[in-house]
Design a protein around this motif. Structure first.
Motif, PDB file in Angstrom:
ATOM      1  N   GLU A   1       0.859  -1.181   0.000  1.00  0.00           N
ATOM      2  CA  GLU A   1       0.000   0.000   0.000  1.00  0.00           C
ATOM      3  C   GLU A   1       0.892   1.227   0.000  1.00  0.00           C
ATOM      4  O   GLU A   1       2.033   1.180   0.457  1.00  0.00           O
ATOM      5  CB  GLU A   1      -0.946  -0.004   1.195  1.00  0.00           C
ATOM      6  CG  GLU A   1      -0.258  -0.025   2.543  1.00  0.00           C
ATOM      7  CD  GLU A   1      -1.219  -0.202   3.706  1.00  0.00           C
ATOM      8  OE1 GLU A   1      -2.438  -0.052   3.517  1.00  0.00           O
ATOM      9  OE2 GLU A   1      -0.734  -0.476   4.814  1.00  0.00           O
ATOM     10  N   ARG A   2       0.376   2.289  -0.548  1.00  0.00           N
ATOM     11  CA  ARG A   2       1.123   3.549  -0.575  1.00  0.00           C
ATOM     12  C   ARG A   2       0.680   4.398   0.608  1.00  0.00           C
ATOM     13  O   ARG A   2      -0.506   4.527   0.869  1.00  0.00           O
ATOM     14  CB  ARG A   2       0.855   4.283  -1.885  1.00  0.00           C
ATOM     15  CG  ARG A   2       1.486   3.622  -3.091  1.00  0.00           C
ATOM     16  CD  ARG A   2       1.056   4.373  -4.363  1.00  0.00           C
ATOM     17  NE  ARG A   2       1.763   3.950  -5.537  1.00  0.00           N
ATOM     18  CZ  ARG A   2       1.282   3.097  -6.446  1.00  0.00           C
ATOM     19  NH1 ARG A   2       0.083   2.572  -6.300  1.00  0.00           N
ATOM     20  NH2 ARG A   2       1.998   2.784  -7.509  1.00  0.00           N
ATOM     21  N   LYS A   3       1.664   4.957   1.305  1.00  0.00           N
ATOM     22  CA  LYS A   3       1.396   5.815   2.462  1.00  0.00           C
ATOM     23  C   LYS A   3       2.229   7.080   2.332  1.00  0.00           C
ATOM     24  O   LYS A   3       3.315   7.044   1.748  1.00  0.00           O
ATOM     25  CB  LYS A   3       1.774   5.097   3.768  1.00  0.00           C
ATOM     26  CG  LYS A   3       0.929   3.897   4.080  1.00  0.00           C
ATOM     27  CD  LYS A   3       1.350   3.310   5.422  1.00  0.00           C
ATOM     28  CE  LYS A   3       0.473   2.147   5.808  1.00  0.00           C
ATOM     29  NZ  LYS A   3       0.897   1.572   7.103  1.00  0.00           N
TER      30      LYS A   3
ATOM     31  N   LYS B   1       5.455   9.474  -1.412  1.00  0.00           N
ATOM     32  CA  LYS B   1       4.764   8.280  -0.928  1.00  0.00           C
ATOM     33  C   LYS B   1       5.779   7.184  -0.638  1.00  0.00           C
ATOM     34  O   LYS B   1       6.797   7.057  -1.311  1.00  0.00           O
ATOM     35  CB  LYS B   1       3.780   7.750  -1.978  1.00  0.00           C
ATOM     36  CG  LYS B   1       2.663   8.692  -2.325  1.00  0.00           C
ATOM     37  CD  LYS B   1       1.621   8.689  -1.249  1.00  0.00           C
ATOM     38  CE  LYS B   1       0.437   9.553  -1.686  1.00  0.00           C
ATOM     39  NZ  LYS B   1      -0.496   9.761  -0.609  1.00  0.00           N
TER      40      LYS B   1
ATOM     41  N   CYS C   1       4.654   0.452   1.198  1.00  0.00           N
ATOM     42  CA  CYS C   1       4.747  -0.321   2.433  1.00  0.00           C
ATOM     43  C   CYS C   1       4.095  -1.691   2.246  1.00  0.00           C
ATOM     44  O   CYS C   1       3.026  -1.797   1.630  1.00  0.00           O
ATOM     45  CB  CYS C   1       4.025   0.409   3.560  1.00  0.00           C
ATOM     46  SG  CYS C   1       4.676   2.047   3.898  1.00  0.00           S
TER      47      CYS C   1
ATOM     48  N   THR D   1       1.829  -4.802   3.150  1.00  0.00           N
ATOM     49  CA  THR D   1       0.654  -5.090   3.964  1.00  0.00           C
ATOM     50  C   THR D   1       0.970  -6.331   4.804  1.00  0.00           C
ATOM     51  O   THR D   1       2.065  -6.900   4.708  1.00  0.00           O
ATOM     52  CB  THR D   1      -0.550  -5.389   3.060  1.00  0.00           C
ATOM     53  OG1 THR D   1      -0.229  -6.539   2.272  1.00  0.00           O
ATOM     54  CG2 THR D   1      -0.889  -4.200   2.158  1.00  0.00           C
TER      55      THR D   1
END
Length: 153
Positions: free
Chosen positions: A87-89, A98, A101, A103
């Motif tokens: 996922e992008r954070k 971004k 990361c 999951t």
């Protein structure tokens, strides 16, 4: 006259050897991962998965580490995100950037891949001897790093 096919059968060049090793390791790794429930992954995803850290990595850094173009890495990140592995954070150091990361599924895959790769390396170390394997790996790292520095900018 010796054909290229014959020469690479009896005295393969560095590219042929590197390719054979890569494809053989990828085949074992991704076949084993599929048996552990990660059957939606493909060897191309390794360019991202091999460099993910729990805290996340920027896509530009993934491209640099893997030696792949940013666009190729971006496509793989999109695929892995759709599959539920990453996922992008927002990057806390730069809110405009971004982080990619893993999951929970991505972390489980990383643990499985690390175990499989450790077993592959251990098998070769036992087969040729630990000292020889350590020297082989050090030489391969050196040749690989030197070759990467020769890349045209």
């Amino acid at each position: 006259m010796v054909t290229r096919a014959r020469r690479n059968e009896t005295d393969p060049d560095l590219g042929v050897l590197a390719g054979r090793l890569l494809f053989a390791v990828q085949n074992e790794l991704f076949t084993s991962l599929a048996k552990e429930g990660f059957d939606d992954l493909h060897p191309r995803h390794g360019a991202v998965l091999a460099y993910l850290d729990e805290g996340g990595v920027r896509a530009t850094e993934l491209a640099r580490l893997s030696g792949q173009h940013k666009q190729v890495v971006g496509t793989m990140i999109d695929e892995l995100e759709a599959l539920g592995y990453v996922e992008r954070k927002p990057d806390p150091a730069d809110r405009r950037a971004k982080l990619v990361c893993p999951t929970a599924r991505g972390l489980a895959q990383a643990r499985a891949a690390d175990k499989i790769m450790s077993a592959i390396q251990e098998r070769h170390a036992r087969r040729i001897g630990r000292d020889t394997f350590t020297m082989f790996k050090a030489a391969l790292i050196d040749v690989t790093d030197h070759q990467r520095r020769q890349q045209p900018q």
